[in-house]
Structures are given as C-alpha cells and as structure tokens.
Design a protein around this motif. Sequence first.
Motif, PDB file in Angstrom:
ATOM      1  N   ASN A  17      46.005  31.632 -28.137  1.00  0.00           N
ATOM      2  CA  ASN A  17      44.836  31.107 -27.435  1.00  0.00           C
ATOM      3  C   ASN A  17      44.071  32.222 -26.732  1.00  0.00           C
ATOM      4  O   ASN A  17      42.836  32.274 -26.774  1.00  0.00           O
ATOM      5  N   GLN A  18      44.802  33.143 -26.106  1.00  0.00           N
ATOM      6  CA  GLN A  18      44.159  34.256 -25.419  1.00  0.00           C
ATOM      7  C   GLN A  18      43.426  35.163 -26.406  1.00  0.00           C
ATOM      8  O   GLN A  18      42.308  35.633 -26.132  1.00  0.00           O
ATOM      9  N   VAL A  32      35.417  29.294 -34.386  1.00  0.00           N
ATOM     10  CA  VAL A  32      36.761  28.762 -34.602  1.00  0.00           C
ATOM     11  C   VAL A  32      36.618  27.308 -35.033  1.00  0.00           C
ATOM     12  O   VAL A  32      35.960  26.516 -34.338  1.00  0.00           O
ATOM     13  N   PHE A  33      37.241  26.949 -36.149  1.00  0.00           N
ATOM     14  CA  PHE A  33      37.098  25.573 -36.616  1.00  0.00           C
ATOM     15  C   PHE A  33      38.283  25.179 -37.485  1.00  0.00           C
ATOM     16  O   PHE A  33      39.000  26.021 -38.022  1.00  0.00           O
ATOM     17  N   GLY A  34      38.483  23.884 -37.596  1.00  0.00           N
ATOM     18  CA  GLY A  34      39.595  23.324 -38.360  1.00  0.00           C
ATOM     19  C   GLY A  34      39.870  21.909 -37.899  1.00  0.00           C
ATOM     20  O   GLY A  34      39.170  21.374 -37.023  1.00  0.00           O
ATOM     21  N   GLU A  35      40.896  21.318 -38.442  1.00  0.00           N
ATOM     22  CA  GLU A  35      41.231  19.942 -38.100  1.00  0.00           C
ATOM     23  C   GLU A  35      41.751  19.866 -36.664  1.00  0.00           C
ATOM     24  O   GLU A  35      42.751  20.507 -36.319  1.00  0.00           O
ATOM     25  N   ASP A  36      41.076  19.128 -35.814  1.00  0.00           N
ATOM     26  CA  ASP A  36      41.501  18.834 -34.440  1.00  0.00           C
ATOM     27  C   ASP A  36      41.413  20.007 -33.477  1.00  0.00           C
ATOM     28  O   ASP A  36      41.896  19.905 -32.347  1.00  0.00           O
ATOM     29  N   VAL A  37      40.812  21.133 -33.884  1.00  0.00           N
ATOM     30  CA  VAL A  37      40.775  22.279 -32.967  1.00  0.00           C
ATOM     31  C   VAL A  37      39.862  22.022 -31.773  1.00  0.00           C
ATOM     32  O   VAL A  37      39.997  22.663 -30.732  1.00  0.00           O
ATOM     33  N   GLY A  38      38.937  21.096 -31.914  1.00  0.00           N
ATOM     34  CA  GLY A  38      38.000  20.823 -30.827  1.00  0.00           C
ATOM     35  C   GLY A  38      38.676  20.343 -29.562  1.00  0.00           C
ATOM     36  O   GLY A  38      38.161  20.573 -28.455  1.00  0.00           O
ATOM     37  N   PHE A  39      39.827  19.680 -29.688  1.00  0.00           N
ATOM     38  CA  PHE A  39      40.551  19.261 -28.482  1.00  0.00           C
ATOM     39  C   PHE A  39      41.917  19.950 -28.372  1.00  0.00           C
ATOM     40  O   PHE A  39      42.850  19.419 -27.779  1.00  0.00           O
ATOM     41  N   GLY A  40      42.025  21.147 -28.959  1.00  0.00           N
ATOM     42  CA  GLY A  40      43.220  21.955 -28.731  1.00  0.00           C
ATOM     43  C   GLY A  40      44.127  22.140 -29.909  1.00  0.00           C
ATOM     44  O   GLY A  40      44.966  23.039 -29.911  1.00  0.00           O
ATOM     45  N   GLY A  41      44.001  21.300 -30.937  1.00  0.00           N
ATOM     46  CA  GLY A  41      44.874  21.421 -32.097  1.00  0.00           C
ATOM     47  C   GLY A  41      46.244  20.819 -31.847  1.00  0.00           C
ATOM     48  O   GLY A  41      46.652  20.602 -30.702  1.00  0.00           O
ATOM     49  N   VAL A  42      46.999  20.572 -32.917  1.00  0.00           N
ATOM     50  CA  VAL A  42      48.298  19.909 -32.763  1.00  0.00           C
ATOM     51  C   VAL A  42      49.298  20.777 -32.008  1.00  0.00           C
ATOM     52  O   VAL A  42      50.230  20.259 -31.389  1.00  0.00           O
ATOM     53  N   PHE A  43      49.121  22.096 -32.038  1.00  0.00           N
ATOM     54  CA  PHE A  43      50.016  22.990 -31.304  1.00  0.00           C
ATOM     55  C   PHE A  43      49.360  23.574 -30.053  1.00  0.00           C
ATOM     56  O   PHE A  43      49.910  24.496 -29.444  1.00  0.00           O
ATOM     57  N   ARG A  44      48.160  23.100 -29.715  1.00  0.00           N
ATOM     58  CA  ARG A  44      47.450  23.464 -28.481  1.00  0.00           C
ATOM     59  C   ARG A  44      46.939  24.906 -28.474  1.00  0.00           C
ATOM     60  O   ARG A  44      46.602  25.453 -27.425  1.00  0.00           O
ATOM     61  N   CYS A  45      46.865  25.532 -29.624  1.00  0.00           N
ATOM     62  CA  CYS A  45      46.428  26.935 -29.684  1.00  0.00           C
ATOM     63  C   CYS A  45      44.963  27.120 -29.321  1.00  0.00           C
ATOM     64  O   CYS A  45      44.543  28.211 -28.926  1.00  0.00           O
ATOM     65  N   THR A  46      44.150  26.069 -29.476  1.00  0.00           N
ATOM     66  CA  THR A  46      42.723  26.182 -29.175  1.00  0.00           C
ATOM     67  C   THR A  46      42.329  25.423 -27.911  1.00  0.00           C
ATOM     68  O   THR A  46      41.149  25.137 -27.693  1.00  0.00           O
TER      69      THR A  46
END
Length: 357
Positions: free
Chosen positions: A44-45, A59-73
């Motif tokens: 994330n940093q 930065v884009f992909g499935e669900d990245v707008g609210f952090g992604g499934v692993f919270r990396c974004t």
Amino acid sequence: MAALLGRFGRKLVSPGSSHGARRVSTTVCESETVKSLNLYSAINQALRIALETDPRSYVFGEDVGFGGVFRCTTGLAERFGKNRVFNTPLCEQGIVGFGIGLAAMGNRAIVEIQFADYIYPAFDQIVNEAAKFRYRSGNQFNCGGLTIRAPYGAVGHGGHYHSQSPEAFFCHVPGIKVVIPRSPQEAKGLLLSCIRDPNPVVFFEPKWLYRQAVEEVPEHDYMIPLSEAEVIREGNDITLVGWGAQLTIMEQACLDAEKEGISCELIDLKTLLPWDKETVEASVKKTGRLLISHEAPVTGGFGAEISATILERCFLKLEAPVSRVCGLDTPFPLVFEPFYMPTKNKILDAIKSTVNY
C-alpha cells in the motif's frame, strides 16, 4: 517465522528517472525513518508513493476502489480520487488489455488481478500483446509502464482456485519481467522498481505473508534493483535457491541443518525473469551442490530451468545431482495441502541426502 523474515539484510537504491533507478547501494540505518509494517501495508505504501510521485500513474482492478480483498489499496481512492484508483468489471482480459493501452499512451498502469489463479483469461493479452508490443513495432511503441500485481501461492485454506503459483508460465515469455518479493521491505522496494521499469512486469505477491510477515520498512521512496539475487545466508556445503514465501521455510531448514553440521548458503532470486545466473553459479561453484524449492508443481516449474542452467555452467564442480523440493504434480488440494507443500522437513531431508550423496 516473523522473526526469521526480519533478520535478512536489504539493499536499497535511490529513485532515479521514471524509467529506471540510480543504483546507489545503501543499507537501512538507525537514522532513517522506519515503520513496522506487514507486507500488504508495505505494498500500500509503495502504491501511494507511485501515485504521489507520478501523476500519470493509475491503479485499477476488481474491488481496488474500496481496498481490495487483501486491503492493499486501502485509502488510495479517497486520497487520489476515483479517476486514478478505480474498480473494473470482472474481466481479467479486459483489465490487462486496458492497462496495455493506458501504458502505450505513456502512463503508468498498475493492474491488480485479484488472485493469480484468475490471471489465465488475461494470458493472451500478457503473452501476445504486452510482451511483444515493443518488438513488433521495432521499438517505436511500447507498454513498458504496465505492472500487473497478483497475489499468489498457498494461504492455508485456499484450495484449487486461490492457491496456485503460475510464475513458470510467464518465465517462458521474452519481453516481460517476473518478480516475487519475500518480505515487506523487499515488496515495497521491488514494486517501486517494477512500476518505474521501462518494461511490462508481472509482480506476484505471496499472500501467505500479507499479514504474517512484519518488519521495519523505511518510509521514504526507495527502489531495489531487479535481476539481482541476494545471498541472505552464507554457507559452504550446499546452495539453496528460492523466492517468495518459500524463503522462510528454507531458512528454517537451514537452521536445522546447521545443528547437524551442514553449512547452507541461501539465495533469494527475487527476479525470475531475467534471473541472476551469475550469483547462483558463483555459489554453486563454491558449495558444489544445489537445492531449489518452490510451491509450484515440480514438472515444468522454474526450478527445472535453474537446474538445467547450473548443470551447463557448473557440471564439473557439482558433487551431487541438483535437488528440487517442490509442490506435487496435482491440482492444488484443500484438506491435503500439508502433504502437497514443500515443507521444512522435506527440504531438510533433501539437504542431508544431497550432502551425503
């Protein structure tokens, strides 16, 4: 295990132009501002720094707008806006294809594939488009600003479709780079190098370590050179080569082997394509033995390429056959995951067998 991850030294470089790194080696010292981070926070940093330092980064992909499934974004869309950090449809081919186009227009396209297991629908875009974009145009055009992030490997309960290690597929493709970090500090520095590299890169993140691996990470912008392996443990009797989460397992085996009088040299490859043949060759010429370990199935795994190369370069120096301790030639299992994995005990047995050959 977390303690083992934190004991390795790191080599950092200062950021240079948007197309590379000014390779000035240094070490993390007490005067630097550091923070204890797990691997997903370090990712994330790195993404935050990339977005801050280059207005052309997306930065884009499935669900990245609210952090992604692993919270990396996490927090990136709120900070940089939904025009630069945004969700996509569930279509990996479309996600990577869009990234190729964005990068071809001079932008930094940082793509997230939610799980490496789902990267296969994008295989054609990566192999036939991204990897060949520069070559087919005679270097008139390129999509070097493309970085594809994907969580890979075992997680303890992922089963068939959330645990695969597909790195070998992409290591067969000239025109892209393949990079896998072993720890938070490595992940941040390597990811920034990938984003700024003038070639498309597939960056696999060991999901097992997202929260488990914690270490002191410099808060400033830094890069770790690509295609430079690191000897993270010196030894004289046998060379061990691995990457990603497997390095921690291999380190444990090295410690147990040391109790039995066997001195192991452990190398983190970091970049699988193009890989650092010279560092591995020098080590094997010293120890006379080589063991390679990875989670992917043994047949056709990247360990076979390393083995073949070292046999060509070090044949007369070898004291024993090259050993591979890898995943089994089966689909990744669910309840039988402990039997599938290349565990510490399997590696230790192979170390002793190779040394006593």
